[in-house]
Design a protein around this motif. Structure first.
Motif, PDB file in Angstrom:
ATOM      1  N   ARG A  24       0.851  -1.172  -0.134  1.00 16.90           N
ATOM      2  CA  ARG A  24       0.031  -0.212  -0.050  1.00 16.90           C
ATOM      3  C   ARG A  24       0.796   1.344  -0.137  1.00 16.90           C
ATOM      4  O   ARG A  24       0.487   2.371  -0.427  1.00 16.90           O
ATOM      5  CB  ARG A  24      -0.929  -0.144   1.072  1.00 16.90           C
ATOM      6  N   LEU A  25       1.919   1.147   0.799  1.00 14.82           N
ATOM      7  CA  LEU A  25       2.812   2.360   0.824  1.00 14.82           C
ATOM      8  C   LEU A  25       3.423   2.607  -0.677  1.00 14.82           C
ATOM      9  O   LEU A  25       3.384   3.849  -0.990  1.00 14.82           O
ATOM     10  CB  LEU A  25       4.083   2.106   1.741  1.00 14.82           C
ATOM     11  N   LEU A  26       3.813   1.359  -1.363  1.00 10.86           N
ATOM     12  CA  LEU A  26       4.345   1.773  -2.676  1.00 10.86           C
ATOM     13  C   LEU A  26       3.353   2.105  -3.583  1.00 10.86           C
ATOM     14  O   LEU A  26       3.784   2.772  -4.685  1.00 10.86           O
ATOM     15  CB  LEU A  26       5.109   0.437  -2.920  1.00 10.86           C
ATOM     16  N   VAL A  27       1.980   1.634  -3.433  1.00 14.47           N
ATOM     17  CA  VAL A  27       1.010   2.285  -4.509  1.00 14.47           C
ATOM     18  C   VAL A  27       1.095   3.692  -4.136  1.00 14.47           C
ATOM     19  O   VAL A  27       0.959   4.367  -5.205  1.00 14.47           O
ATOM     20  CB  VAL A  27      -0.073   1.481  -4.115  1.00 14.47           C
ATOM     21  N   LYS A  28       0.913   4.304  -2.944  1.00 12.97           N
ATOM     22  CA  LYS A  28       1.076   5.609  -2.802  1.00 12.97           C
ATOM     23  C   LYS A  28       2.094   6.394  -3.139  1.00 12.97           C
ATOM     24  O   LYS A  28       1.989   7.542  -3.903  1.00 12.97           O
ATOM     25  CB  LYS A  28       0.946   5.996  -1.122  1.00 12.97           C
ATOM     26  N   ALA A  29       3.324   5.710  -3.357  1.00 16.11           N
ATOM     27  CA  ALA A  29       4.512   6.403  -3.659  1.00 16.11           C
ATOM     28  C   ALA A  29       4.400   6.592  -5.321  1.00 16.11           C
ATOM     29  O   ALA A  29       5.114   7.218  -5.995  1.00 16.11           O
ATOM     30  CB  ALA A  29       5.800   5.462  -3.393  1.00 16.11           C
ATOM     31  N   ASP A  31       4.922   5.907  -9.413  1.00 17.66           N
ATOM     32  CA  ASP A  31       6.015   5.263 -10.456  1.00 17.66           C
ATOM     33  C   ASP A  31       7.280   5.236  -9.827  1.00 17.66           C
ATOM     34  O   ASP A  31       8.292   4.830 -10.312  1.00 17.66           O
ATOM     35  CB  ASP A  31       5.788   5.700 -11.668  1.00 17.66           C
ATOM     36  N   GLN A  32       7.363   6.605  -9.071  1.00  9.94           N
ATOM     37  CA  GLN A  32       8.830   6.782  -8.623  1.00  9.94           C
ATOM     38  C   GLN A  32       9.193   5.974  -7.663  1.00  9.94           C
ATOM     39  O   GLN A  32      10.604   5.706  -7.887  1.00  9.94           O
ATOM     40  CB  GLN A  32       8.523   8.147  -7.809  1.00  9.94           C
ATOM     41  N   GLY A  33       8.293   5.041  -6.829  1.00  8.26           N
ATOM     42  CA  GLY A  33       8.980   4.153  -6.070  1.00  8.26           C
ATOM     43  C   GLY A  33       9.633   4.568  -4.936  1.00  8.26           C
ATOM     44  O   GLY A  33       9.710   5.853  -4.617  1.00  8.26           O
ATOM     45  N   LEU A  34      10.119   3.811  -4.055  1.00  6.12           N
ATOM     46  CA  LEU A  34      10.705   4.286  -2.698  1.00  6.12           C
ATOM     47  C   LEU A  34      12.103   3.453  -2.644  1.00  6.12           C
ATOM     48  O   LEU A  34      12.202   2.207  -3.027  1.00  6.12           O
ATOM     49  CB  LEU A  34       9.895   4.015  -1.498  1.00  6.12           C
ATOM     50  N   ARG A  35      13.080   3.987  -2.245  1.00  3.73           N
ATOM     51  CA  ARG A  35      14.095   3.351  -1.509  1.00  3.73           C
ATOM     52  C   ARG A  35      13.985   2.226  -0.516  1.00  3.73           C
ATOM     53  O   ARG A  35      13.175   2.676   0.531  1.00  3.73           O
ATOM     54  CB  ARG A  35      15.255   4.025  -1.090  1.00  3.73           C
ATOM     55  N   VAL A  36      14.847   1.136  -0.378  1.00  6.96           N
ATOM     56  CA  VAL A  36      14.502   0.342   0.877  1.00  6.96           C
ATOM     57  C   VAL A  36      14.428   0.854   2.183  1.00  6.96           C
ATOM     58  O   VAL A  36      13.652   0.699   2.986  1.00  6.96           O
ATOM     59  CB  VAL A  36      15.337  -0.950   0.684  1.00  6.96           C
ATOM     60  N   GLU A  71      21.653   2.442  -4.493  1.00  8.64           N
ATOM     61  CA  GLU A  71      20.081   2.189  -3.833  1.00  8.64           C
ATOM     62  C   GLU A  71      19.367   1.452  -4.597  1.00  8.64           C
ATOM     63  O   GLU A  71      19.291   1.197  -5.806  1.00  8.64           O
ATOM     64  CB  GLU A  71      19.813   3.513  -3.901  1.00  8.64           C
ATOM     65  N   VAL A  72      18.500   0.727  -3.983  1.00  7.62           N
ATOM     66  CA  VAL A  72      17.522  -0.243  -4.467  1.00  7.62           C
ATOM     67  C   VAL A  72      16.146   0.215  -4.086  1.00  7.62           C
ATOM     68  O   VAL A  72      15.709   0.770  -3.105  1.00  7.62           O
ATOM     69  CB  VAL A  72      17.642  -1.586  -3.831  1.00  7.62           C
ATOM     70  N   PHE A  73      15.601   0.683  -5.375  1.00  9.64           N
ATOM     71  CA  PHE A  73      14.201   1.181  -5.611  1.00  9.64           C
ATOM     72  C   PHE A  73      13.269   0.190  -5.690  1.00  9.64           C
ATOM     73  O   PHE A  73      13.380  -0.818  -6.638  1.00  9.64           O
ATOM     74  CB  PHE A  73      14.084   2.262  -6.547  1.00  9.64           C
ATOM     75  N   ASN A  74      12.098   0.336  -5.062  1.00  7.05           N
ATOM     76  CA  ASN A  74      11.067  -0.447  -5.383  1.00  7.05           C
ATOM     77  C   ASN A  74       9.805   0.150  -5.667  1.00  7.05           C
ATOM     78  O   ASN A  74       9.522   1.224  -5.168  1.00  7.05           O
ATOM     79  CB  ASN A  74      10.771  -1.190  -3.862  1.00  7.05           C
ATOM     80  N   LYS A  75       9.032  -0.495  -6.687  1.00  7.34           N
ATOM     81  CA  LYS A  75       7.715   0.094  -7.261  1.00  7.34           C
ATOM     82  C   LYS A  75       6.767  -1.126  -7.306  1.00  7.34           C
ATOM     83  O   LYS A  75       7.282  -2.143  -7.706  1.00  7.34           O
ATOM     84  CB  LYS A  75       8.023   1.246  -8.287  1.00  7.34           C
ATOM     85  N   VAL A  76       5.608  -0.534  -7.436  1.00  7.44           N
ATOM     86  CA  VAL A  76       4.550  -1.698  -7.484  1.00  7.44           C
ATOM     87  C   VAL A  76       4.474  -1.848  -9.123  1.00  7.44           C
ATOM     88  O   VAL A  76       4.755  -1.149 -10.029  1.00  7.44           O
ATOM     89  CB  VAL A  76       3.080  -1.102  -7.195  1.00  7.44           C
ATOM     90  N   ASP A  77       4.318  -3.220  -9.650  1.00  9.27           N
ATOM     91  CA  ASP A  77       4.116  -3.535 -10.973  1.00  9.27           C
ATOM     92  C   ASP A  77       2.499  -3.445 -11.137  1.00  9.27           C
ATOM     93  O   ASP A  77       1.846  -4.280 -10.927  1.00  9.27           O
ATOM     94  CB  ASP A  77       4.499  -4.966 -11.174  1.00  9.27           C
TER      95      ASP A  77
END
Length: 105
Positions: A24-29, A31-36, A71-77
């Motif tokens: 849910r946090l990544l959905v809010k973020a 396409d930019q995503g968030l760092r670990v 840095e490792v970025f994570n985003k929703v597919d």
């Protein structure tokens, strides 16, 4: 138990409070995503716990990871998320017919 269906793997991955919060946090973020590290700060998760949960979400095909420098970025597919949504709603309100002799309960 082996989960072979992509939908079953997605639901299993989201079936834990920490992973659901991460997703849910990544959905809010967006396409930019968030760092670990940013995810860990937002949700107050230890790095090893966070790595485990992110790995599960990635394996389920719900989260994409990419490196930028160190840095490792994570985003929703998002296409995967939309496929899960479509699966849930594809037969919405189409009705259910009982077979003769079948009880509704």
């Amino acid at each position: 138990m082996t989960l072979s269906s992509p939908h079953a793997r997605a639901f299993a991955a989201l079936g834990h409070d920490a992973r659901l919060s991460i997703f849910r946090l990544l959905v809010k973020a967006g396409d930019q995503g968030l760092r670990v590290g940013d995810i860990g700060q937002h949700l107050d998760l230890a790095p090893s716990t966070l790595a485990h949960h992110l790995s599960t979400l990635v394996s389920a095909g719900l989260v994409l990871q990419h490196k930028q420098g160190r840095e490792v970025f994570n985003k929703v597919d998002y296409p995967a998320m939309l496929r899960v949504q479509a699966f849930l709603s594809e037969e919405c309100c189409t009705g259910v017919a009982l077979r003769p002799g079948q009880d509704a309960a």
